[in-house]
Design an enzyme around this catalytic site. Structure first.
Site, mmCIF file in Angstrom:
data_model
loop_
_atom_site.group_PDB
_atom_site.id
_atom_site.type_symbol
_atom_site.label_atom_id
_atom_site.label_comp_id
_atom_site.label_asym_id
_atom_site.label_seq_id
_atom_site.Cartn_x
_atom_site.Cartn_y
_atom_site.Cartn_z
ATOM 1 C CD GLU A 195 -2.521 1.013 2.802
ATOM 2 O OE1 GLU A 195 -3.727 1.289 2.832
ATOM 3 O OE2 GLU A 195 -1.875 0.671 3.822
ATOM 4 C CG HIS A 204 -3.442 -3.275 5.791
ATOM 5 N ND1 HIS A 204 -3.204 -2.003 5.308
ATOM 6 C CD2 HIS A 204 -4.522 -3.750 5.106
ATOM 7 C CE1 HIS A 204 -4.110 -1.725 4.366
ATOM 8 N NE2 HIS A 204 -4.914 -2.768 4.234
ATOM 9 C CD GLU A 215 -7.106 -0.145 5.651
ATOM 10 O OE1 GLU A 215 -6.142 -0.517 6.342
ATOM 11 O OE2 GLU A 215 -7.097 0.884 4.956
ATOM 12 C CG HIS A 227 -1.885 5.425 5.505
ATOM 13 N ND1 HIS A 227 -1.473 4.112 5.394
ATOM 14 C CD2 HIS A 227 -1.749 5.964 4.282
ATOM 15 C CE1 HIS A 227 -1.108 3.874 4.161
ATOM 16 N NE2 HIS A 227 -1.271 4.986 3.455
ATOM 17 C CD GLU A 284 1.980 3.005 8.660
ATOM 18 O OE1 GLU A 284 1.599 1.861 8.410
ATOM 19 O OE2 GLU A 284 1.575 4.017 8.042
#
Length: 252
Positions: free
Chosen positions: A33, A120, A122, A176, A181
């Site tokens: 992603e 992740h 999701e 995100h 991250e």
């Protein structure tokens, strides 16, 4: 250093280490992603894989399975959406069935305890479905299986959040490609981060609903949902240490 990566073992050594269900198997699950123009496409795979290996090195009788790299579709309000080139996702049912099949194979080898480390956001509900289905199927055949499902960011304390976000924390939903991250990647894979390309954006603000088809205008052109410019290697090390220590403490 202990040999803890299943993919690097020969089958005889693997059999000796796992027979009788004496090892917990850690399975990292991530996604490919976009994470902004400053970072590679694979933090959601590399981060849980790194944490899994460090946990197995510190803990007793844990082995790390090869990561599942493709995750559920990126959602606008948590990952920027599927309309960015490079974001390569699968359906929820595909992920559920794939994880189920992988775990079933490990059960067939004689393994009975598993730790799924999710990288992740999701993925979560589909990993729940896979785990629940496997446990029920095994129980129907009088096989006792236990599966622990966790997302690494749930082990980060409020004290650490205050240190990493001294100007205020806007929540995990908009992290995100942001400080969290990026800091971790600066710590474990700095060669995959180029801070000269980091885009300073305000934390994303979304309406209290989703819409389909997704609306690209909800997301900054950079793809990140918050700014990564204050990310540092030191913050990454702090986050990782707490996550690894916490997982070992709870699941060793």
């Amino acid at each position: 250093m202990k040999n803890i990566k299943i993919e690097n073992m020969d089958w005889v050594s693997y059999k000796e280490l796992t027979e009788g269900g004496k090892c917990k198997i850690i399975l990292p699950v991530g996604a490919i992603e976009q994470h902004g123009p400053h970072m590679s496409l694979n933090p959601d795979v590399l981060i849980p894989s790194y944490i899994a290996e460090k946990v197995a090195e510190k803990a007793d009788s844990m082995l790390v399975a090869p990561a599942i790299s493709y995750g559920y579709k990126s959602q606008v309000k948590s990952g920027g959406g599927n309309f960015f080139p490079g974001t390569t996702c699968v359906s929820g049912s595909a992920l559920e069935h794939y994880v189920f099949d992988v775990l079933q194979a490990y059960v067939n080898h004689g393994n009975r305890e598993f730790i799924l480390i999710n990288g992740h956001f999701e993925n979560s509900v589909y990993l729940c479905e896979a785990a629940d289905k496997l446990v029920k199927q095994c129980d129907a055949h009088n096989i006792s299986v236990k599966i622990y499902l966790l997302s690494y960011w749930d082990f980060i304390s409020e004290e650490t959040v205050a240190k990493v976000f001294p100007d205020g924390f806007t929540g995990w939903a908009v992290e995100h490609g942001g400080v969290l991250e990026t800091s971790i990647m600066l710590s474990i894979h700095p060669e995959l981060v180029d801070m000269s390309k980091a885009v300073d954006v305000e934390p994303a603000s979304f309406p209290p609903y989703d819409v389909f088809p997704p609306d690209p205008s909800w997301v900054a052109p950079s793809g990140t949902l918050s700014s990564p410019v204050k990310a540092t290697e030191e913050k990454g090390k702090l986050i990782l240490e707490e996550c690894i220590t916490g997982i070992v403490k709870h699941l060793n």
